[in-house]
Design a protein around this motif. Structure first.
Motif, short mmCIF file in Angstrom:
data_model
loop_
_atom_site.label_atom_id
_atom_site.label_comp_id
_atom_site.label_asym_id
_atom_site.label_seq_id
_atom_site.Cartn_x
_atom_site.Cartn_y
_atom_site.Cartn_z
N ASN A 157 0.92 -1.35 0.18
CA ASN A 157 -0.07 -0.07 0.01
C ASN A 157 0.83 1.29 -0.18
OD1 ASN A 157 -1.32 2.19 1.21
ND2 ASN A 157 -2.95 0.90 1.95
N VAL A 158 1.01 1.94 -1.09
CA VAL A 158 1.74 3.07 -1.39
C VAL A 158 1.82 4.20 -0.27
CG1 VAL A 158 2.68 4.84 -2.89
CG2 VAL A 158 1.98 2.64 -3.80
N ALA A 159 0.38 4.50 0.26
CA ALA A 159 0.52 5.45 1.17
C ALA A 159 0.97 4.92 2.54
CB ALA A 159 -1.17 5.84 1.47
N GLU A 160 0.68 3.82 2.90
CA GLU A 160 1.29 3.41 4.18
C GLU A 160 2.76 3.10 4.17
OE1 GLU A 160 1.08 2.07 8.12
OE2 GLU A 160 -0.72 2.83 6.86
N LEU A 161 3.36 2.77 2.93
CA LEU A 161 4.66 2.55 2.77
C LEU A 161 5.43 4.08 2.93
CD1 LEU A 161 7.44 1.08 2.08
CD2 LEU A 161 6.78 1.45 -0.36
N ARG A 162 4.67 5.04 2.35
CA ARG A 162 5.42 6.28 2.58
C ARG A 162 5.35 6.77 4.18
NH1 ARG A 162 1.47 10.08 0.37
NH2 ARG A 162 0.71 10.27 2.59
N ASN A 163 4.17 6.50 4.72
CA ASN A 163 4.04 6.77 6.16
C ASN A 163 5.19 6.26 7.00
OD1 ASN A 163 1.83 8.51 5.80
ND2 ASN A 163 0.65 6.86 6.47
N LYS A 164 5.54 4.81 6.70
CA LYS A 164 6.46 4.05 7.39
C LYS A 164 7.82 4.54 6.97
CE LYS A 164 3.37 1.68 9.83
NZ LYS A 164 3.18 2.12 11.18
N LEU A 165 8.04 5.00 5.74
CA LEU A 165 9.26 5.43 5.38
C LEU A 165 9.84 6.69 6.19
CD1 LEU A 165 9.54 4.49 1.83
CD2 LEU A 165 11.14 3.66 3.49
N ASN A 166 8.70 7.56 6.16
CA ASN A 166 8.94 9.08 6.96
C ASN A 166 9.11 8.71 8.36
OD1 ASN A 166 8.72 10.33 4.65
ND2 ASN A 166 6.47 10.66 4.99
N PHE A 167 8.53 7.65 8.95
CA PHE A 167 8.61 7.34 10.17
C PHE A 167 10.12 6.74 10.54
CE2 PHE A 167 8.77 3.52 13.44
CZ PHE A 167 8.48 4.29 14.45
N LEU A 168 10.59 6.02 9.98
CA LEU A 168 12.08 5.56 9.78
C LEU A 168 13.00 6.77 9.69
CD1 LEU A 168 11.75 2.01 8.31
CD2 LEU A 168 12.00 2.71 10.78
N ARG A 169 12.78 7.47 8.72
CA ARG A 169 13.63 8.80 8.42
C ARG A 169 13.50 9.83 9.52
NH1 ARG A 169 10.90 8.86 2.68
NH2 ARG A 169 12.46 7.76 1.35
N ASP A 170 12.57 10.03 10.16
CA ASP A 170 12.32 10.89 11.44
C ASP A 170 13.17 10.30 12.45
OD1 ASP A 170 10.46 12.41 9.94
OD2 ASP A 170 8.83 11.69 11.20
N ILE A 171 13.44 9.07 12.47
CA ILE A 171 14.18 8.49 13.53
C ILE A 171 15.70 8.67 13.23
CG2 ILE A 171 15.09 6.25 14.50
CD1 ILE A 171 12.14 5.29 14.37
N ILE A 172 16.05 8.65 12.05
CA ILE A 172 17.34 8.77 11.45
C ILE A 172 17.58 10.30 11.59
CG2 ILE A 172 18.86 8.84 9.44
CD1 ILE A 172 17.48 6.41 8.35
N PHE A 173 16.86 11.22 11.48
CA PHE A 173 17.08 12.54 11.40
C PHE A 173 17.09 13.00 12.76
CE2 PHE A 173 15.22 12.85 7.06
CZ PHE A 173 16.42 12.77 6.54
N GLU A 174 16.50 12.49 13.71
CA GLU A 174 16.43 12.87 15.12
C GLU A 174 17.73 12.53 15.72
OE1 GLU A 174 15.57 14.25 18.79
OE2 GLU A 174 14.73 14.80 16.83
N SER A 175 18.58 11.35 15.37
CA SER A 175 19.65 10.76 15.89
C SER A 175 20.66 11.69 15.42
CB SER A 175 19.79 9.18 15.42
OG SER A 175 19.95 9.32 14.23
N ARG A 176 20.60 12.07 14.25
CA ARG A 176 21.53 13.15 13.64
C ARG A 176 21.51 14.46 14.50
NH1 ARG A 176 20.57 12.23 7.17
NH2 ARG A 176 21.94 10.16 7.25
N ARG A 177 20.32 14.80 14.78
CA ARG A 177 20.21 15.95 15.27
C ARG A 177 20.55 16.09 17.03
NH1 ARG A 177 17.06 18.69 18.61
NH2 ARG A 177 15.48 17.10 19.26
N GLN A 178 20.41 14.88 17.47
CA GLN A 178 20.97 14.57 18.86
C GLN A 178 22.44 14.63 18.88
OE1 GLN A 178 19.40 14.80 21.81
NE2 GLN A 178 17.36 15.11 20.73
N ARG A 179 22.91 14.08 17.82
CA ARG A 179 24.62 13.74 17.77
C ARG A 179 25.07 15.55 17.69
NH1 ARG A 179 28.37 13.26 13.14
NH2 ARG A 179 30.18 12.65 14.08
N LYS A 180 24.66 16.15 16.78
CA LYS A 180 25.15 17.62 16.83
C LYS A 180 24.95 18.32 18.07
CE LYS A 180 24.44 18.11 11.55
NZ LYS A 180 23.69 18.75 10.85
N ILE A 181 23.75 17.99 18.68
CA ILE A 181 23.53 18.82 20.08
C ILE A 181 24.45 18.40 21.00
CG2 ILE A 181 21.89 18.95 21.90
CD1 ILE A 181 19.68 18.94 19.87
N GLY A 182 24.81 17.20 21.01
CA GLY A 182 25.76 16.60 21.67
C GLY A 182 27.29 16.99 21.77
#
Length: 87
Positions: free
Chosen positions: A61-86
Motif C-alpha cells: 500500500n503506497v500511502a502506508e509505505l510512505r508513512n512508514k518510510l517517513n517514520f524511519l527517516r524521522d528516527i534517523i534525522f532525530e539521531s543526527r540532530r541529537q548528535r549535533k547537539i551533543g
C-alpha cells in the motif's frame, strides 16, 4: 511464530512495517567512520516478506509505505540532530 530481522535497508524496513504487524524494537546508529543504522524488527512472517522484497515480487500500500518510510527517516534525522547537539 515471532521472527527478528536486523536490516540497514530503509526500504525493506518500511515495507515490512507497512505490510505486517511487525514492530520496530530497536534502532542502532553508529557515527564512527561512516554513518550506519540498523533497524531491529520483530513480527510474524518476516522471512517471507523479505524474500518477496528481494525477489521484486513485493506488493505494498503506497500511502502506508510512505508513512512508514517517513517514520524511519524521522528516527534517523532525530539521531543526527541529537548528535549535533551533543557536540
Amino acid at each position: 511464530m515471532l521472527e527478528t530481522l536486523n536490516t540497514s535497508d530503509l526500504w525493506l524496513g518500511g515495507y515490512i512495517l507497512s505490510e505486517s504487524d511487525a514492530e520496530l524494537k530497536d534502532v542502532q546508529v553508529s557515527f564512527e567512520g561512516r554513518e550506519s543504522i540498523l533497524f531491529n524488527l520483530q513480527g510474524e512472517n518476516l522471512s517471507e516478506l523479505t524474500k518477496s522484497y528481494y525477489k521484486q515480487e513485493a506488493l505494498a500500500n503506497v500511502a502506508e509505505l510512505r508513512n512508514k518510510l517517513n517514520f524511519l527517516r524521522d528516527i534517523i534525522f532525530e539521531s543526527r540532530r541529537q548528535r549535533k547537539i551533543g557536540r
